[in-house]
Design a protein around this motif. Sequence first.
Motif, PDB file in Angstrom:
ATOM      1  N   GLY A   1       0.774  -1.244   0.000  1.00 37.51           N
ATOM      2  CA  GLY A   1       0.000   0.000   0.000  1.00 37.51           C
ATOM      3  C   GLY A   1       0.802   1.288   0.000  1.00 37.51           C
ATOM      4  N   VAL A   2       2.147   1.211   0.018  1.00 36.00           N
ATOM      5  CA  VAL A   2       2.950   2.444  -0.015  1.00 36.00           C
ATOM      6  C   VAL A   2       2.750   3.108  -1.383  1.00 36.00           C
ATOM      7  N   PRO A   3       2.477   4.420  -1.429  1.00 39.95           N
ATOM      8  CA  PRO A   3       2.289   5.092  -2.717  1.00 39.95           C
ATOM      9  C   PRO A   3       3.589   5.150  -3.514  1.00 39.95           C
ATOM     10  N   VAL A   4       3.482   4.829  -4.814  1.00 37.99           N
ATOM     11  CA  VAL A   4       4.643   4.802  -5.709  1.00 37.99           C
ATOM     12  C   VAL A   4       4.286   5.563  -6.983  1.00 37.99           C
ATOM     13  N   LEU A   5       5.199   6.448  -7.402  1.00 35.51           N
ATOM     14  CA  LEU A   5       5.012   7.167  -8.668  1.00 35.51           C
ATOM     15  C   LEU A   5       6.180   6.843  -9.587  1.00 35.51           C
ATOM     16  N   GLY A   6       5.884   6.396 -10.803  1.00 38.50           N
ATOM     17  CA  GLY A   6       6.916   6.158 -11.810  1.00 38.50           C
ATOM     18  C   GLY A   6       6.701   7.101 -12.976  1.00 38.50           C
ATOM     19  N   VAL A   7       7.730   7.860 -13.319  1.00 38.37           N
ATOM     20  CA  VAL A   7       7.610   8.831 -14.405  1.00 38.37           C
ATOM     21  C   VAL A   7       8.543   8.428 -15.535  1.00 38.37           C
ATOM     22  N   CYS A   8       7.994   8.398 -16.764  1.00 36.40           N
ATOM     23  CA  CYS A   8       8.794   8.144 -17.972  1.00 36.40           C
ATOM     24  C   CYS A   8       9.489   6.788 -17.867  1.00 36.40           C
ATOM     25  N   ASN A   9      10.815   6.741 -17.761  1.00 39.12           N
ATOM     26  CA  ASN A   9      11.486   5.452 -17.581  1.00 39.12           C
ATOM     27  C   ASN A   9      10.958   4.745 -16.316  1.00 39.12           C
ATOM     28  N   GLY A  10      10.563   5.536 -15.323  1.00 40.07           N
ATOM     29  CA  GLY A  10       9.978   4.947 -14.116  1.00 40.07           C
ATOM     30  C   GLY A  10       8.668   4.226 -14.414  1.00 40.07           C
ATOM     31  N   PHE A  11       7.876   4.753 -15.332  1.00 38.70           N
ATOM     32  CA  PHE A  11       6.632   4.105 -15.781  1.00 38.70           C
ATOM     33  C   PHE A  11       6.972   2.782 -16.484  1.00 38.70           C
ATOM     34  N   GLN A  12       7.982   2.835 -17.357  1.00 42.63           N
ATOM     35  CA  GLN A  12       8.404   1.617 -18.058  1.00 42.63           C
ATOM     36  C   GLN A  12       8.859   0.557 -17.056  1.00 42.63           C
ATOM     37  N   ILE A  13       9.606   0.988 -16.040  1.00 47.19           N
ATOM     38  CA  ILE A  13      10.115   0.053 -15.030  1.00 47.19           C
ATOM     39  C   ILE A  13       8.955  -0.569 -14.247  1.00 47.19           C
ATOM     40  N   LEU A  14       7.953   0.234 -13.894  1.00 43.13           N
ATOM     41  CA  LEU A  14       6.826  -0.296 -13.105  1.00 43.13           C
ATOM     42  C   LEU A  14       5.962  -1.265 -13.920  1.00 43.13           C
ATOM     43  N   THR A  15       5.814  -1.016 -15.236  1.00 41.33           N
ATOM     44  CA  THR A  15       5.066  -1.991 -16.056  1.00 41.33           C
ATOM     45  C   THR A  15       5.887  -3.270 -16.192  1.00 41.33           C
ATOM     46  N   GLU A  16       7.202  -3.124 -16.406  1.00 41.71           N
ATOM     47  CA  GLU A  16       8.059  -4.307 -16.525  1.00 41.71           C
ATOM     48  C   GLU A  16       8.070  -5.116 -15.226  1.00 41.71           C
ATOM     49  N   ALA A  17       7.925  -4.431 -14.100  1.00 41.31           N
ATOM     50  CA  ALA A  17       7.915  -5.121 -12.803  1.00 41.31           C
ATOM     51  C   ALA A  17       6.558  -5.765 -12.518  1.00 41.31           C
ATOM     52  N   GLY A  18       5.580  -5.515 -13.397  1.00 38.42           N
ATOM     53  CA  GLY A  18       4.267  -6.123 -13.228  1.00 38.42           C
ATOM     54  C   GLY A  18       3.366  -5.375 -12.254  1.00 38.42           C
ATOM     55  N   LEU A  19       3.779  -4.181 -11.812  1.00 38.20           N
ATOM     56  CA  LEU A  19       2.940  -3.421 -10.878  1.00 38.20           C
ATOM     57  C   LEU A  19       1.824  -2.678 -11.599  1.00 38.20           C
ATOM     58  N   LEU A  20       2.020  -2.420 -12.889  1.00 34.19           N
ATOM     59  CA  LEU A  20       1.022  -1.688 -13.677  1.00 34.19           C
ATOM     60  C   LEU A  20       0.689  -2.479 -14.932  1.00 34.19           C
ATOM     61  N   PRO A  21      -0.532  -2.306 -15.448  1.00 33.20           N
ATOM     62  CA  PRO A  21      -0.921  -3.029 -16.661  1.00 33.20           C
ATOM     63  C   PRO A  21      -0.240  -2.453 -17.910  1.00 33.20           C
ATOM     64  N   GLY A  22      -0.160  -3.272 -18.961  1.00 36.03           N
ATOM     65  CA  GLY A  22       0.304  -2.789 -20.261  1.00 36.03           C
ATOM     66  C   GLY A  22       1.809  -2.792 -20.411  1.00 36.03           C
ATOM     67  N   ALA A  23       2.251  -2.175 -21.524  1.00 35.12           N
ATOM     68  CA  ALA A  23       3.675  -2.080 -21.840  1.00 35.12           C
ATOM     69  C   ALA A  23       3.887  -0.798 -22.624  1.00 35.12           C
ATOM     70  N   LEU A  24       5.112  -0.266 -22.561  1.00 35.91           N
ATOM     71  CA  LEU A  24       5.454   0.941 -23.315  1.00 35.91           C
ATOM     72  C   LEU A  24       6.351   0.539 -24.478  1.00 35.91           C
ATOM     73  N   MET A  25       5.881   0.819 -25.694  1.00 34.41           N
ATOM     74  CA  MET A  25       6.611   0.411 -26.889  1.00 34.41           C
ATOM     75  C   MET A  25       7.214   1.626 -27.584  1.00 34.41           C
TER      76      MET A  25
END
Lengths: 221, 80
Positions: free
Chosen positions: A80-104
């Motif tokens: 439940g700790v809040p996490v924000l991923g921006v740009c490469n951080g967004f890519q990292i969070l999707t790759e880690a399975g925390l967020l849906p989808g993928a960035l192509m």
Amino acid sequence: MKTAVIVFPGSNCDRDAAMALEAVTGKAPLMVWHGDSQLPDGLDFIMVPGGFSYGDYLRSGAVASRSPVMQDLVKKAEAGVPVLGVCNGFQILTEAGLLPGALMRNAGLRFVCEPAPLTIENHNSAFTHAYGDRKDVVFPIAHHDGNFFADQATLDRIEGEGQVILRYRKNPNGSMRDIAGVSNEKGNVLGMMPHPERAIDAHHGGTDGLALFESILGGLK
Amino acid sequence: MKARIHVFLKDGVLDPQGEAISGSLKHLGFEGVGSVRQGKLIEVELHTADAEAAHDQVKAMCDKLLANPVIENYSIELSA
């Protein structure tokens, strides 16, 4: 209030992230090196910054998402700790399975670097409630791999659950349904390609990003 | 033994790089070019002679790191 910014080899927005967090909380965040096996205890907020971690080798964010500190981040996010991923951080969070989808790769195959007009789609999220009923914001974008992809069923599900937090008003990269930012189902993890941390100063890129940090950090003070 | 792993985009996932290659081939005058898809070839050397164990290990590598199941499929070829 204890915040942290994860630093990978190739991160380049970690200092921007630190400036934004300090501007809003009044206290500098802890800068945590990716090779650390654990995050400090008692964190209230974790930011995964932009950049080109590991030179974007294999896939953007893929190698960083498997680094030791990310295993602990996933556990904390799930708790439940809040996490924000921006740009490469967004890519990292999707790759880690925390967020849906993928960035192509961007559909136009070009690196895009410009102010991006966005619409806030969900005003009740932990990351956007301080915007009130304001819908339109402008954050800078700067990326080569920001083309959000998910299958139709996933897109329908995240739309239905209110997980689409931000949408581009003018699609810069081919993202499906103009999606610029998505949260997890629980709502404590947000990933976005645009850079709110580069929009906290009237002299540099405007102040539209401040309310995003105030939303997520305000309740924690 | 050596593993050759092909990682390629799933059907239905737009491949802008493949489209650019297709456009360039047509521009060069190659006729009859349809869709082009770009993937990756990864070679991994393994210190084992047991093909079954090697296959299991490489499959785990693909699932954990080498391919992103949201957008990619993979195939594995093993050779001595």
